[in-house]
Write a protein that holds these residues in place. Structure first.
Motif, PDB file in Angstrom:
ATOM      1  N   LEU A 106     -55.433  -7.379  -1.975  1.00  0.00           N
ATOM      2  CA  LEU A 106     -55.015  -6.234  -2.789  1.00  0.00           C
ATOM      3  C   LEU A 106     -54.732  -5.028  -1.912  1.00  0.00           C
ATOM      4  O   LEU A 106     -53.731  -4.319  -2.093  1.00  0.00           O
ATOM      5  CB  LEU A 106     -56.106  -5.914  -3.816  1.00  0.00           C
ATOM      6  N   LEU A 107     -55.602  -4.780  -0.940  1.00  0.00           N
ATOM      7  CA  LEU A 107     -55.417  -3.638  -0.051  1.00  0.00           C
ATOM      8  C   LEU A 107     -54.171  -3.816   0.813  1.00  0.00           C
ATOM      9  O   LEU A 107     -53.391  -2.861   1.016  1.00  0.00           O
ATOM     10  CB  LEU A 107     -56.650  -3.464   0.832  1.00  0.00           C
ATOM     11  N   GLU A 108     -53.975  -5.021   1.323  1.00  0.00           N
ATOM     12  CA  GLU A 108     -52.811  -5.259   2.181  1.00  0.00           C
ATOM     13  C   GLU A 108     -51.508  -5.089   1.408  1.00  0.00           C
ATOM     14  O   GLU A 108     -50.534  -4.533   1.917  1.00  0.00           O
ATOM     15  CB  GLU A 108     -52.886  -6.669   2.783  1.00  0.00           C
ATOM     16  N   GLU A 109     -51.469  -5.563   0.168  1.00  0.00           N
ATOM     17  CA  GLU A 109     -50.257  -5.415  -0.636  1.00  0.00           C
ATOM     18  C   GLU A 109     -49.968  -3.944  -0.911  1.00  0.00           C
ATOM     19  O   GLU A 109     -48.805  -3.513  -0.871  1.00  0.00           O
ATOM     20  CB  GLU A 109     -50.413  -6.174  -1.953  1.00  0.00           C
ATOM     21  N   ALA A 110     -50.998  -3.165  -1.193  1.00  0.00           N
ATOM     22  CA  ALA A 110     -50.796  -1.730  -1.403  1.00  0.00           C
ATOM     23  C   ALA A 110     -50.260  -1.067  -0.142  1.00  0.00           C
ATOM     24  O   ALA A 110     -49.375  -0.200  -0.200  1.00  0.00           O
ATOM     25  CB  ALA A 110     -52.104  -1.079  -1.839  1.00  0.00           C
ATOM     26  N   ALA A 111     -50.775  -1.473   1.013  1.00  0.00           N
ATOM     27  CA  ALA A 111     -50.299  -0.899   2.268  1.00  0.00           C
ATOM     28  C   ALA A 111     -48.843  -1.269   2.539  1.00  0.00           C
ATOM     29  O   ALA A 111     -48.034  -0.418   2.932  1.00  0.00           O
ATOM     30  CB  ALA A 111     -51.188  -1.366   3.419  1.00  0.00           C
ATOM     31  N   ARG A 112     -48.494  -2.546   2.324  1.00  0.00           N
ATOM     32  CA  ARG A 112     -47.111  -2.969   2.568  1.00  0.00           C
ATOM     33  C   ARG A 112     -46.150  -2.239   1.627  1.00  0.00           C
ATOM     34  O   ARG A 112     -45.040  -1.860   2.018  1.00  0.00           O
ATOM     35  CB  ARG A 112     -46.979  -4.477   2.362  1.00  0.00           C
ATOM     36  N   THR A 113     -46.566  -2.034   0.387  1.00  0.00           N
ATOM     37  CA  THR A 113     -45.720  -1.304  -0.561  1.00  0.00           C
ATOM     38  C   THR A 113     -45.471   0.113  -0.074  1.00  0.00           C
ATOM     39  O   THR A 113     -44.341   0.621  -0.137  1.00  0.00           O
ATOM     40  CB  THR A 113     -46.386  -1.271  -1.956  1.00  0.00           C
ATOM     41  N   GLY A 114     -46.522   0.763   0.404  1.00  0.00           N
ATOM     42  CA  GLY A 114     -46.353   2.110   0.936  1.00  0.00           C
ATOM     43  C   GLY A 114     -45.455   2.147   2.151  1.00  0.00           C
ATOM     44  O   GLY A 114     -44.623   3.052   2.298  1.00  0.00           O
ATOM     45  N   GLU A 115     -45.588   1.177   3.022  1.00  0.00           N
ATOM     46  CA  GLU A 115     -44.755   1.140   4.223  1.00  0.00           C
ATOM     47  C   GLU A 115     -43.282   0.971   3.874  1.00  0.00           C
ATOM     48  O   GLU A 115     -42.400   1.451   4.605  1.00  0.00           O
ATOM     49  CB  GLU A 115     -45.214   0.002   5.134  1.00  0.00           C
ATOM     50  N   ARG A 116     -43.004   0.296   2.748  1.00  0.00           N
ATOM     51  CA  ARG A 116     -41.617   0.137   2.312  1.00  0.00           C
ATOM     52  C   ARG A 116     -41.106   1.349   1.546  1.00  0.00           C
ATOM     53  O   ARG A 116     -39.950   1.354   1.105  1.00  0.00           O
ATOM     54  CB  ARG A 116     -41.500  -1.109   1.420  1.00  0.00           C
ATOM     55  N   GLY A 117     -41.956   2.352   1.361  1.00  0.00           N
ATOM     56  CA  GLY A 117     -41.546   3.532   0.625  1.00  0.00           C
ATOM     57  C   GLY A 117     -41.744   3.420  -0.860  1.00  0.00           C
ATOM     58  O   GLY A 117     -41.232   4.250  -1.630  1.00  0.00           O
ATOM     59  N   GLY A 118     -42.478   2.400  -1.318  1.00  0.00           N
ATOM     60  CA  GLY A 118     -42.703   2.213  -2.742  1.00  0.00           C
ATOM     61  C   GLY A 118     -43.922   2.965  -3.240  1.00  0.00           C
ATOM     62  O   GLY A 118     -44.640   3.624  -2.470  1.00  0.00           O
ATOM     63  N   THR A 119     -44.155   2.887  -4.537  1.00  0.00           N
ATOM     64  CA  THR A 119     -45.308   3.539  -5.143  1.00  0.00           C
ATOM     65  C   THR A 119     -46.325   2.498  -5.584  1.00  0.00           C
ATOM     66  O   THR A 119     -45.986   1.347  -5.864  1.00  0.00           O
ATOM     67  CB  THR A 119     -44.896   4.376  -6.375  1.00  0.00           C
ATOM     68  N   VAL A 120     -47.569   2.909  -5.641  1.00  0.00           N
ATOM     69  CA  VAL A 120     -48.655   2.063  -6.107  1.00  0.00           C
ATOM     70  C   VAL A 120     -49.366   2.789  -7.241  1.00  0.00           C
ATOM     71  O   VAL A 120     -49.133   3.980  -7.486  1.00  0.00           O
ATOM     72  CB  VAL A 120     -49.643   1.730  -4.974  1.00  0.00           C
ATOM     73  N   HIS A 121     -50.256   2.079  -7.933  1.00  0.00           N
ATOM     74  CA  HIS A 121     -50.902   2.644  -9.114  1.00  0.00           C
ATOM     75  C   HIS A 121     -52.402   2.381  -9.061  1.00  0.00           C
ATOM     76  O   HIS A 121     -52.847   1.363  -8.529  1.00  0.00           O
ATOM     77  CB  HIS A 121     -50.340   2.021 -10.396  1.00  0.00           C
ATOM     78  N   THR A 122     -53.145   3.296  -9.639  1.00  0.00           N
ATOM     79  CA  THR A 122     -54.566   3.061  -9.865  1.00  0.00           C
ATOM     80  C   THR A 122     -54.722   2.079 -11.027  1.00  0.00           C
ATOM     81  O   THR A 122     -53.747   1.687 -11.673  1.00  0.00           O
ATOM     82  CB  THR A 122     -55.280   4.365 -10.200  1.00  0.00           C
ATOM     83  N   TRP A 123     -55.945   1.717 -11.329  1.00  0.00           N
ATOM     84  CA  TRP A 123     -56.207   0.740 -12.385  1.00  0.00           C
ATOM     85  C   TRP A 123     -55.687   1.218 -13.730  1.00  0.00           C
ATOM     86  O   TRP A 123     -55.132   0.435 -14.502  1.00  0.00           O
ATOM     87  CB  TRP A 123     -57.713   0.485 -12.463  1.00  0.00           C
ATOM     88  N   LEU A 124     -55.832   2.508 -14.022  1.00  0.00           N
ATOM     89  CA  LEU A 124     -55.364   3.045 -15.298  1.00  0.00           C
ATOM     90  C   LEU A 124     -53.936   3.577 -15.229  1.00  0.00           C
ATOM     91  O   LEU A 124     -53.401   3.995 -16.257  1.00  0.00           O
ATOM     92  CB  LEU A 124     -56.303   4.150 -15.799  1.00  0.00           C
ATOM     93  N   GLY A 125     -53.320   3.574 -14.059  1.00  0.00           N
ATOM     94  CA  GLY A 125     -51.899   3.862 -13.998  1.00  0.00           C
ATOM     95  C   GLY A 125     -51.468   5.136 -13.311  1.00  0.00           C
ATOM     96  O   GLY A 125     -50.271   5.457 -13.329  1.00  0.00           O
ATOM     97  N   ARG A 126     -52.375   5.890 -12.674  1.00  0.00           N
ATOM     98  CA  ARG A 126     -51.921   7.058 -11.920  1.00  0.00           C
ATOM     99  C   ARG A 126     -51.033   6.581 -10.781  1.00  0.00           C
ATOM    100  O   ARG A 126     -51.360   5.617 -10.079  1.00  0.00           O
ATOM    101  CB  ARG A 126     -53.102   7.860 -11.381  1.00  0.00           C
ATOM    102  N   THR A 127     -49.895   7.239 -10.595  1.00  0.00           N
ATOM    103  CA  THR A 127     -48.876   6.774  -9.657  1.00  0.00           C
ATOM    104  C   THR A 127     -48.919   7.580  -8.373  1.00  0.00           C
ATOM    105  O   THR A 127     -49.011   8.811  -8.407  1.00  0.00           O
ATOM    106  CB  THR A 127     -47.479   6.894 -10.288  1.00  0.00           C
ATOM    107  N   SER A 128     -48.818   6.899  -7.256  1.00  0.00           N
ATOM    108  CA  SER A 128     -48.773   7.601  -5.976  1.00  0.00           C
ATOM    109  C   SER A 128     -47.433   8.315  -5.824  1.00  0.00           C
ATOM    110  O   SER A 128     -46.423   7.882  -6.382  1.00  0.00           O
ATOM    111  CB  SER A 128     -48.964   6.606  -4.824  1.00  0.00           C
ATOM    112  N   PRO A 129     -47.403   9.407  -5.075  1.00  0.00           N
ATOM    113  CA  PRO A 129     -46.131  10.088  -4.849  1.00  0.00           C
ATOM    114  C   PRO A 129     -45.219   9.246  -3.968  1.00  0.00           C
ATOM    115  O   PRO A 129     -45.680   8.388  -3.201  1.00  0.00           O
ATOM    116  CB  PRO A 129     -46.550  11.380  -4.134  1.00  0.00           C
TER     117      PRO A 129
END
Length: 600
Positions: free
Chosen positions: A408-431
């Motif tokens: 889970l942590l690695e997927e969140a990191a790869r998404t960020g490296e690609r310039g994508g956004t990630v979400h908390t469990w309830l849906g808060r979105t990263s900038p």
């Protein structure tokens, strides 16, 4: 549940401001013209509705504007919908665009003296041009529509909006009640550690003595140790390879001046952060009234607008003292973030490690031969993106033992490296990041922060404190040397320097965002549940302080046991509400004492 819009009436003379209470239907539309009243009478209107309708929800632009005057009149509300906080939450998360000119608003930048005395009166001069009730009602309807149209994600975001709004009520109630503070004890501590009080700008005796010691040991008779450039020149002039004046860099140097210099820096920090000037500005009578900013960091963590509300240093904790006949009940959530990670990832092995035990020791026994410190470093490195040093070396062993959590942590990191956004469990979105390498802000260079960046001393390489310093705007996700991103004011990194390095650093940010943000949701839920329980079972007790995973309640001695029961029940309730029926424990430790130092 009936919603009621509480709003100012624009165009009224400030001498006779008026407001209106308008009932709203399930879609946010007004069901009638509402009740108009002078501002001084609105509190009684609200109190009457609260008494008649236990399910009432108040809709207003910003709790920081709307709630303080109600509290001053002795009126507390059960629930609200803060339009500004919800607008921040929904923007970028669902198909929603906030109405131009409407929330969120920012409070004006006031000096500490003004903040210490100014009450943010309902619809006061701090908001001279408030939006119309019609515009606020339309914004509320738009927010409800955006949530309803987002399906399952909208339902979890609706829960999160409710938690943020509940947090906004708690923040204002804590500011009103204040942390019980013994000024005489604080002054005694300052005199003991610093020497007798001196005029503002002068060095207390013990700092003056240490200055002379440093000048002599570094052969720099005119040295001002408060000046980083001068101090660096003096250290290098003494033959030391000083990279910076940060604590963790100084601790690597060997010279007779280092020990007194570290003592000087610790005392100087006490003077500047919680010295006599702080005491005069922030403690009124027997209370410190903190200024919280709900969701002030992009992860959803709280921040503060002055006074250091997000931390009470060890040096002054004995000054936090309960009133006669009262105690402080202090609760900490144990190892919150790795437990949240276990719940999010449904990693049964990590959940088992957390069940009824010290999570780090369980990991150590399974993976690292019983070495608890090694297990802690490995887990924190996984959550905060440790890419070098011991945490990186231990990462493969941790991944083999807990594959779902680390994936889970690695997927969140790869998404960020690609310039994508990630979400908390309830849906808060990263900038979303700026184009990597295209930023023009002042990023941290290879030598770390430049002059003036001394504040992050509490967190850094070699430090055991890896949490976010939300009140300083820092982010634990950016810990480590050589980062090409610097933290922005709200905790999100800003791109600077090499694009590849910037992408990796943003990946470290998104890696931690999902866990830290979800932990913030759990903590806010814990507080909201506790608020209801205290009013039902310990009505004389008040929550007075909050720090990420810690709650302090000021309670009559006769209610202390009930408060402890409520704290534990609220922690269990928060886990069930957010994650459902899962096999992950969220234990808390509770201390009961007359002062904060003893309770901790």
């Amino acid at each position: 549940m009936t919603a009621y819009l509480l709003a100012p009436l624009a165009g009224e003379a400030l001498a006779q401001p008026r407001g209106v209470v308008v009932p709203l239907d399930a879609t946010g539309r007004p069901t009638g013209p509402g009740t108009q009243a002078p501002r001084a009478e609105l509190a009684s209107v609200v109190a009457g509705i609260e008494a008649a309708d236990p399910a009432a929800r108040w809709v207003w632009e910003d709790s920081r504007f709307a709630y303080p005057e109600l509290l001053e009149a002795g009126v507390e509300v059960r629930r609200c919908h803060d339009l500004g906080l919800t607008a921040l939450l929904l923007h970028g998360a669902v198909d929603y665009v906030p109405t131009p000119g409407l929330p969120p608003r920012k409070l004006p930048e006031l000096p500490a003296e003004a903040l210490a005395t100014e009450q943010d009166a309902l619809f006061s001069a701090l908001t001279p041009d408030p939006p119309t009730p019609q515009a606020l009602a339309e914004e509320y309807a738009a927010q409800l529509e955006a949530l309803a149209s987002a399906g399952a994600r909208g339902r979890t975001l609706h829960l999160l909006a409710s938690l943020d709004s509940a947090g906004s009520l708690i923040a204002e109630e804590m500011r009103r009640d204040g942390v019980p503070w013994d000024r005489a004890e604080h002054e005694r501590l300052l005199a003991e550690r610093l020497g007798p009080r001196v005029p503002h700008g002068a060095r207390p005796a013990k700092l003056a003595d240490l200055t002379e010691v440093l000048q002599d040991l570094l052969d720099a008779p005119r040295l001002n140790p408060d000046s980083q450039p001068e101090l660096l020149r003096a250290l290098r002039g003494a033959g030391l390879d000083a990279r910076s004046t940060r604590r963790w860099d100084l601790e690597e140097l060997h010279h007779p001046a280092i020990e007194p210099l570290l003592r000087y820096k610790k005392l100087q920090r006490l003077l500047t952060a919680n010295g006599w000037a702080w005491l005069d500005a922030w403690v009124r009578g027997t209370r410190f009234h903190p200024e919280y900013v709900v969701a002030g960091v992009v992860t959803g963590r709280w921040a503060s607008q002055g006074g250091g509300a997000m931390q009470i240093p060890h040096d002054v904790r004995s000054a936090v003292r309960a009133d006669p006949g009262h105690v402080l009940v202090v609760a900490d959530a144990s190892q919150l973030e790795p437990r949240v990670l276990a719940a999010m990832s449904a990693d049964h092995a990590l959940a088992e490690a957390a069940r009824g035990r010290d999570l780090y020791q369980s990991i150590a026994d399974k993976v690292f031969g019983g070495d608890r410190e090694m297990a802690k470093v490995a887990m924190l490195g996984a959550m905060y993106g440790g890419t070098t040093g011991p945490s990186a070396a231990m990462a493969p062993r941790l991944a083999a033992a807990y594959p779902r959590a680390t994936a889970l942590l690695e997927e969140a990191a790869r998404t960020g490296e690609r310039g994508g956004t990630v979400h908390t469990w309830l849906g808060r979105t990263s900038p979303r990041p700026a184009p990597f390498g295209g930023g023009t802000g002042s990023g941290f260079g290879p030598d770390g922060p430049g002059p003036g960046d001394e504040a992050p001393d509490a967190v850094g390489p070699g430090s055991r404190d890896t949490g976010m310093q939300a009140n300083a705007g820092g982010s634990g996700a950016l810990g480590g040397q050589g980062n090409s991103l610097s933290p922005s004011q709200d905790g999100a990194p800003r791109a600077a320097g090499d694009p590849a390095a910037a992408a990796r650093a943003w990946g470290r940010f998104t890696r931690n965002f999902v866990v830290q943000g979800t932990a913030a949701e759990w903590a806010e839920c814990w507080m909201a549940d506790l608020r209801s329980r205290l009013r039902a079972t310990a009505p004389g007790s008040r929550q007075v302080f909050f720090l990420h995973d810690e709650i302090m309640v000021h309670a009559p001695e006769s209610e202390a046991v009930d408060v402890e029961i409520a704290l534990r029940a609220a922690a269990d309730g928060a886990a069930r509400l957010i994650f459902g029926d899962i096999p992950v424990d969220f234990p808390i430790s509770v201390g009961i004492a007359r002062d904060y130092a003893t309770a901790k």
